[in-house]
Scaffold this motif. Structure first.
Motif, PDB file in Angstrom:
ATOM      1  N   GLU A 198     -25.557 -37.500 -29.615  1.00 49.95           N
ATOM      2  CA  GLU A 198     -25.234 -36.231 -30.264  1.00 49.95           C
ATOM      3  C   GLU A 198     -23.737 -35.916 -30.162  1.00 49.95           C
ATOM      4  OE1 GLU A 198     -27.188 -34.084 -32.041  1.00 49.95           O
ATOM      5  OE2 GLU A 198     -28.893 -35.454 -31.928  1.00 49.95           O
ATOM      6  N   ASN A 199     -22.938 -36.851 -29.585  1.00 47.07           N
ATOM      7  CA  ASN A 199     -21.491 -36.596 -29.511  1.00 47.07           C
ATOM      8  C   ASN A 199     -20.626 -37.755 -29.987  1.00 47.07           C
ATOM      9  OD1 ASN A 199     -21.831 -38.329 -27.369  1.00 47.07           O
ATOM     10  ND2 ASN A 199     -20.741 -37.080 -25.872  1.00 47.07           N
ATOM     11  N   ASN A 200     -21.261 -38.820 -30.503  1.00 47.35           N
ATOM     12  CA  ASN A 200     -20.488 -39.962 -31.020  1.00 47.35           C
ATOM     13  C   ASN A 200     -21.324 -40.653 -32.090  1.00 47.35           C
ATOM     14  OD1 ASN A 200     -19.358 -42.551 -31.485  1.00 47.35           O
ATOM     15  ND2 ASN A 200     -18.447 -42.591 -29.449  1.00 47.35           N
ATOM     16  N   GLU A 201     -20.828 -40.677 -33.316  1.00 48.06           N
ATOM     17  CA  GLU A 201     -21.641 -41.172 -34.430  1.00 48.06           C
ATOM     18  C   GLU A 201     -21.954 -42.659 -34.358  1.00 48.06           C
ATOM     19  OE1 GLU A 201     -18.867 -42.189 -38.167  1.00 48.06           O
ATOM     20  OE2 GLU A 201     -18.719 -40.085 -37.577  1.00 48.06           O
ATOM     21  N   ASN A 202     -21.255 -43.407 -33.492  1.00 44.37           N
ATOM     22  CA  ASN A 202     -21.478 -44.853 -33.393  1.00 44.37           C
ATOM     23  C   ASN A 202     -22.372 -45.271 -32.227  1.00 44.37           C
ATOM     24  OD1 ASN A 202     -19.902 -45.823 -35.616  1.00 44.37           O
ATOM     25  ND2 ASN A 202     -18.073 -45.235 -34.473  1.00 44.37           N
ATOM     26  N   SER A 204     -35.983 -51.025 -19.288  1.00 42.10           N
ATOM     27  CA  SER A 204     -34.573 -50.606 -19.298  1.00 42.10           C
ATOM     28  C   SER A 204     -34.207 -49.796 -20.533  1.00 42.10           C
ATOM     29  CB  SER A 204     -33.657 -51.831 -19.189  1.00 42.10           C
ATOM     30  OG  SER A 204     -33.707 -52.613 -20.363  1.00 42.10           O
ATOM     31  N   LEU A 205     -33.099 -49.030 -20.399  1.00 45.83           N
ATOM     32  CA  LEU A 205     -32.466 -48.346 -21.524  1.00 45.83           C
ATOM     33  C   LEU A 205     -31.149 -49.057 -21.805  1.00 45.83           C
ATOM     34  CD1 LEU A 205     -34.459 -46.156 -20.406  1.00 45.83           C
ATOM     35  CD2 LEU A 205     -32.757 -44.453 -21.042  1.00 45.83           C
ATOM     36  N   GLN A 206     -30.804 -49.167 -23.096  1.00 37.03           N
ATOM     37  CA  GLN A 206     -29.568 -49.837 -23.497  1.00 37.03           C
ATOM     38  C   GLN A 206     -28.714 -48.872 -24.317  1.00 37.03           C
ATOM     39  OE1 GLN A 206     -32.649 -51.023 -24.811  1.00 37.03           O
ATOM     40  NE2 GLN A 206     -33.094 -52.139 -22.947  1.00 37.03           N
ATOM     41  N   ILE A 207     -27.430 -48.794 -23.996  1.00 35.59           N
ATOM     42  CA  ILE A 207     -26.494 -48.003 -24.802  1.00 35.59           C
ATOM     43  C   ILE A 207     -25.698 -48.967 -25.676  1.00 35.59           C
ATOM     44  CG2 ILE A 207     -24.560 -46.392 -24.786  1.00 35.59           C
ATOM     45  CD1 ILE A 207     -25.476 -45.282 -22.195  1.00 35.59           C
ATOM     46  N   TRP A 208     -25.710 -48.699 -26.993  1.00 31.28           N
ATOM     47  CA  TRP A 208     -25.038 -49.559 -27.969  1.00 31.28           C
ATOM     48  C   TRP A 208     -23.930 -48.771 -28.679  1.00 31.28           C
ATOM     49  CZ3 TRP A 208     -27.228 -54.414 -27.823  1.00 31.28           C
ATOM     50  CH2 TRP A 208     -28.543 -54.503 -27.344  1.00 31.28           C
ATOM     51  N   ASP A 209     -22.879 -49.485 -29.068  1.00 33.30           N
ATOM     52  CA  ASP A 209     -21.799 -48.880 -29.847  1.00 33.30           C
ATOM     53  C   ASP A 209     -21.628 -49.707 -31.116  1.00 33.30           C
ATOM     54  OD1 ASP A 209     -19.447 -47.925 -30.963  1.00 33.30           O
ATOM     55  OD2 ASP A 209     -18.426 -47.702 -29.038  1.00 33.30           O
ATOM     56  N   ALA A 243     -19.377 -49.674 -33.182  1.00 26.74           N
ATOM     57  CA  ALA A 243     -17.986 -50.085 -33.394  1.00 26.74           C
ATOM     58  C   ALA A 243     -17.668 -51.392 -32.652  1.00 26.74           C
ATOM     59  CB  ALA A 243     -17.036 -48.976 -32.947  1.00 26.74           C
ATOM     60  N   LYS A 244     -18.561 -51.791 -31.746  1.00 24.58           N
ATOM     61  CA  LYS A 244     -18.360 -53.041 -30.989  1.00 24.58           C
ATOM     62  C   LYS A 244     -19.278 -54.124 -31.548  1.00 24.58           C
ATOM     63  CE  LYS A 244     -16.148 -50.941 -27.304  1.00 24.58           C
ATOM     64  NZ  LYS A 244     -15.801 -49.668 -27.913  1.00 24.58           N
ATOM     65  N   THR A 245     -18.789 -55.346 -31.574  1.00 25.32           N
ATOM     66  CA  THR A 245     -19.609 -56.436 -32.118  1.00 25.32           C
ATOM     67  C   THR A 245     -20.667 -56.881 -31.118  1.00 25.32           C
ATOM     68  OG1 THR A 245     -17.874 -57.955 -31.409  1.00 25.32           O
ATOM     69  CG2 THR A 245     -17.918 -57.357 -33.736  1.00 25.32           C
ATOM     70  N   LYS A 246     -20.296 -56.892 -29.855  1.00 29.36           N
ATOM     71  CA  LYS A 246     -21.253 -57.293 -28.822  1.00 29.36           C
ATOM     72  C   LYS A 246     -21.856 -56.046 -28.184  1.00 29.36           C
ATOM     73  CE  LYS A 246     -20.479 -61.952 -28.218  1.00 29.36           C
ATOM     74  NZ  LYS A 246     -19.990 -62.182 -29.583  1.00 29.36           N
ATOM     75  N   GLY A 247     -22.965 -56.241 -27.535  1.00 29.47           N
ATOM     76  CA  GLY A 247     -23.567 -55.105 -26.850  1.00 29.47           C
ATOM     77  C   GLY A 247     -24.447 -55.610 -25.741  1.00 29.47           C
ATOM     78  N   PRO A 248     -25.086 -54.720 -25.040  1.00 29.57           N
ATOM     79  CA  PRO A 248     -24.880 -53.279 -25.021  1.00 29.57           C
ATOM     80  C   PRO A 248     -23.719 -52.871 -24.122  1.00 29.57           C
ATOM     81  CG  PRO A 248     -26.711 -53.898 -23.608  1.00 29.57           C
ATOM     82  CD  PRO A 248     -26.197 -55.168 -24.221  1.00 29.57           C
ATOM     83  N   LEU A 249     -23.272 -51.623 -24.267  1.00 19.35           N
ATOM     84  CA  LEU A 249     -22.201 -51.097 -23.419  1.00 19.35           C
ATOM     85  C   LEU A 249     -22.683 -50.957 -21.983  1.00 19.35           C
ATOM     86  CD1 LEU A 249     -20.789 -48.068 -25.484  1.00 19.35           C
ATOM     87  CD2 LEU A 249     -19.847 -50.363 -25.346  1.00 19.35           C
ATOM     88  N   GLN A 250     -23.919 -50.463 -21.848  1.00 13.68           N
ATOM     89  CA  GLN A 250     -24.500 -50.210 -20.530  1.00 13.68           C
ATOM     90  C   GLN A 250     -26.001 -50.462 -20.576  1.00 13.68           C
ATOM     91  OE1 GLN A 250     -22.863 -46.157 -19.965  1.00 13.68           O
ATOM     92  NE2 GLN A 250     -23.073 -46.571 -17.793  1.00 13.68           N
ATOM     93  N   VAL A 251     -26.557 -50.823 -19.434  1.00 19.53           N
ATOM     94  CA  VAL A 251     -28.007 -50.962 -19.307  1.00 19.53           C
ATOM     95  C   VAL A 251     -28.451 -50.192 -18.072  1.00 19.53           C
ATOM     96  CG1 VAL A 251     -29.934 -52.571 -18.974  1.00 19.53           C
ATOM     97  CG2 VAL A 251     -27.975 -53.243 -20.390  1.00 19.53           C
ATOM     98  N   PHE A 252     -29.447 -49.334 -18.252  1.00 18.28           N
ATOM     99  CA  PHE A 252     -30.021 -48.593 -17.128  1.00 18.28           C
ATOM    100  C   PHE A 252     -31.398 -49.177 -16.840  1.00 18.28           C
ATOM    101  CE2 PHE A 252     -27.640 -44.830 -19.127  1.00 18.28           C
ATOM    102  CZ  PHE A 252     -26.504 -45.057 -18.359  1.00 18.28           C
ATOM    103  N   LYS A 253     -31.568 -49.760 -15.667  1.00 17.98           N
ATOM    104  CA  LYS A 253     -32.850 -50.389 -15.336  1.00 17.98           C
ATOM    105  C   LYS A 253     -33.439 -49.724 -14.107  1.00 17.98           C
ATOM    106  CE  LYS A 253     -35.962 -53.882 -15.516  1.00 17.98           C
ATOM    107  NZ  LYS A 253     -37.071 -53.228 -14.831  1.00 17.98           N
ATOM    108  N   GLU A 254     -34.315 -48.737 -14.347  1.00 17.43           N
ATOM    109  CA  GLU A 254     -34.971 -48.055 -13.226  1.00 17.43           C
ATOM    110  C   GLU A 254     -36.483 -47.976 -13.401  1.00 17.43           C
ATOM    111  OE1 GLU A 254     -33.360 -44.386 -11.773  1.00 17.43           O
ATOM    112  OE2 GLU A 254     -31.290 -45.013 -12.183  1.00 17.43           O
TER     113      GLU A 254
END
Length: 300
Positions: free
Chosen positions: A75-79, A89-94, A96-107
């Motif tokens: 809700e604060n970044n269109e990409n 896990s949860l994955q954060i993707w951007d 604007a970046k070709t590779k991903g994910p930016l972050q992975v949360f594994k709990e």
């Protein structure tokens, strides 16, 4: 709704769609969370689609090593998008970046089946729901969960933020309940015995902070007023198999849409004596994902 007139299709071979979400920023842009082999084995793909003069085109795609079951836009970044997957896990993707994910949360210890980004202003909070019977609260800027919500006695299929009340979310579960939570207090705020079957989906009305809808394996949709939970305010019947997802209209206070394992998408107006407005039969398999555009009235 005008839904049947301008239907477009894009095939993603070997992938089964689990969730679709319109971008809150770009009209006609949709994210799709998909999995191979009906999510039982194989990998997952986040596909970002866009509708233009040529039809529906694949804008970007990202692969993950397990099935993806849900997706939510930042809700604060269109990409930026977040997906959740079969490995918990949860994955954060951007985009604007070709590779991903930016972050992975594994709990989560079992499949993460639901993820939603809060829409109320002033908070950047994400909620996830899992087959491990817990919901977790996240701030994407923090590397671990802020809080874990326990109480459900079955799989959590759906976690949805209130569009009205900051820090409040609902969860729907295989334990046949709809539950309301407040992030400021660890315990459950309200338990609604919603169906005598697994509850697979829930959503908040965009025009009434006390009204939610649930969809269940018993093929029914039920409306709930949080001020009086003894009786549903409406019951909608017509689907012939389990209801997989339900969404309220962003434009009409009494219109909602549902999709089901009966391959159909149905539109309802619960204020009418004959509430079923339309049944759409475009799909030839389980219909799992559904969203209504915030930009284009009647686009689904």
């Amino acid at each position: 709704m005008g839904t049947t007139a301008g239907a477009g299709a894009l095939r993603l071979p070997g992938l089964h769609g689990y969730a679709v979400e319109f971008s809150p920023y770009c009209p006609g842009r949709v994210a799709c969370a998909a999995a191979q082999y009906y999510g039982m084995a194989g990998c997952g793909t986040l596909a970002v689609l866009e509708q233009n003069e040529a039809g529906i085109v694949l804008l970007r795609s990202f692969d993950w090593n397990d099935g993806l079951f849900d997706v939510t836009w930042s809700e604060n970044n269109e990409n930026v998008l977040i997906t959740c997957s079969g490995d918990g896990s949860l994955q954060i993707w951007d985009m604007a970046k070709t590779k991903g994910p930016l972050q992975v949360f594994k709990e989560h210890t079992l499949e993460a089946y639901s993820v939603d980004w809060s829409q109320t202003r002033g908070e950047q909070l994400v909620v996830s729901g899992s087959w491990d019977q817990t919901a977790k609260l996240w701030d994407p800027a923090v590397g671990k969960s802020l809080c874990t919500f326990k109480g459900h006695e079955g799989v959590i299929y759906s976690t949805i933020w209130s569009p009205h009340i900051p820090g409040c979310f609902a969860s729907a579960s295989g334990d046949q309940t709809l539950r309301i939570w407040d992030v400021k207090t660890p315990g459950v705020k309200l338990v609604i015995p919603a169906h005598q079957a697994e509850v697979l989906s829930c959503d908040w009305c965009k025009y009434d902070e006390n009204l939610l809808v649930t969809g269940a394996v018993d093929c029914s949709l039920k409306g709930w007023d949080l001020r009086n939970i003894r009786q549903p305010v409406f019951v909608l019947l017509g689907h012939t198999y389990a209801i997989r997802r339900v969404k309220f209209s962003p434009f009409h206070a009494t219109i909602l849409a549902s999709c089901s394992y009966d391959f159909t998408v149905r539109f309802w107006d619960f204020s009418k004596p004959n509430p079923l407005l339309e049944t759409v039969e475009h799909h030839t398999e389980f219909t799992c994902g559904l969203d209504l555009s915030l930009h284009n009235r009647g686009q689904v």
